[in-house]
Design an enzyme around this catalytic site. Sequence first.
Site, mmCIF file in Angstrom:
data_model
loop_
_atom_site.group_PDB
_atom_site.id
_atom_site.type_symbol
_atom_site.label_atom_id
_atom_site.label_comp_id
_atom_site.label_asym_id
_atom_site.label_seq_id
_atom_site.Cartn_x
_atom_site.Cartn_y
_atom_site.Cartn_z
ATOM 1 N N ALA A 270 0.771 -1.247 0.000
ATOM 2 C CA ALA A 270 0.000 0.000 0.000
ATOM 3 C C ALA A 270 0.802 1.297 0.000
ATOM 4 O O ALA A 270 0.280 2.332 -0.427
ATOM 5 C CB ALA A 270 -0.918 0.001 1.213
ATOM 6 N N CYS A 389 3.647 -1.230 -12.220
ATOM 7 C CA CYS A 389 4.056 -0.121 -13.097
ATOM 8 C C CYS A 389 5.220 -0.629 -13.954
ATOM 9 O O CYS A 389 6.214 0.045 -14.141
ATOM 10 C CB CYS A 389 4.415 1.132 -12.295
ATOM 11 S SG CYS A 389 5.692 0.890 -11.059
#
Length: 456
Positions: A270, A389
Amino acid sequence: MASISTLDRTDSVAGAGRVKKSIRAHAAEVIDALQNQQSNLDALLRKHSVHLNPNDKKLLQSICYGICREWFHLEAIESQLLDKPLKARDQILSAIVRCGIFELGWMGSKEHAVVSEYVDVTVTEGRPWARGLVNAVLRQFIRKKSELKMERHSAQTLWNHPQWLIDAIQQSWPDHWERVLVENNVHPPMTLRVNRQKLDRDAYIETLTTQGIEAASGSAPDSVRLAKPVPVQSLEGFAEGFVSVQDESSQWASIILNPQDHERILDACAAPGGKTCHLLEMSDSQVIALDVSEQRLSRIKENLVRLGLRAELIAADASHTESWWDQHAFDAVLLDLPCSATGVIRRHPDVRLMRSETSLRSLIGMQTMILDATWDTLKIGGRLLVTTCSILPQENQHQIRKFLERHADARLTTIDGIPGLDTLYGTQHLPTHAGGDGFFYALLVKSEPTNNGVSA
Ligand SMILES: C[S@@+](CC[C@H](N)C(=O)[O-])C[C@H]1O[C@@H](n2cnc3c(N)ncnc32)[C@H](O)[C@@H]1O
């Protein structure tokens, strides 16, 4: 361009006889640490900027970011200018020379002042004997600048990426690889996420326009693209939690997971909490934000406080569920996996130096462990969104294909309406697609296992 005032006042005496380190000495130390892979660029800049004023901080950042974007080209120019390679113990001199070449060739800094400052850095760094060497190399560069800047004899110097990564991107995206490599070397856009709990996106764009900040809607529903980056603190309502800085590809993650009121949601990787906060802005859900790094968890806390949101924070390794899971299954899981970050090279230009084929292999192993462990925490009918990503198939579609082979109770769901390419095992957004960073999304749903272990 560096201002004369910055150049003139760097070596001032501070306090009890201590000489303040010049910006150029800081720059050379950052580049030297990157050469040795001691840390990443952001962490090094944070460490070296502690006592700098905002202008000097900006200058240090421009030099170091710029050098990372021209890394392989600068390496080639340096080796042409040096008669013989430097000894391993004198690699700091290589960093000094590269910083000087970059400022002279790319930043338009004043020649005399820059040469003289980098010559002085040899003394700060305990190599006074190299004053003549650095002076001669930088003066030779000034004489041959145009010619040396034009020469790019290898793919590495042409694209400013390591060969293994050029090959990997070319093989993975044969129709897009050149655009991807070009985009990796440009400055990224600054994108905001408007807090939909507090105001509407169009209203915020209007506020920015009134302030003279050019802005337009991005592809994701809460996103606003700025024509030019601005300091966050100057954004109207930033401190009050009206907006956050978040790339639009990241914003799509929470939109795809589509959190509902009263759901119990795990955000398993997170920190710094961009997606945790977006999930909470979108719904009255209960979010458990977990990260292996206690230090990075504190950044989630800061973001939650600024935005007036609440989440349960846990510092733990997501793959060791026995250490943190209370056996209550989650309605949804967001798995923003640690990855190569090859989709965000334009934002973190040092990624091209920090990654290798070996580090990629160990990352993939870690991703597999986190994926398998968190799947067990999901309730039947629950959804798990995997994002990275990265633009490398090994971390994305290959990872998901293998996961589906191992888990008969997992079903891949089609994601409609988001920008990107369908890989058959998830959607890949390349940094060339309008706006956002390179990002991958795969949405999995858990089904009831049948008696023979095959999903219903
Ligand atoms: C891509 S970043 C997450 C970005 C975050 N989701 C956001 O939107 O702000 C990946 C995070 O995974 C964390 N991480 C790495 N290995 C982990 C593990 N085994 N368990 C939990 N977190 C891990 C890292 O510390 C890092 O903060």
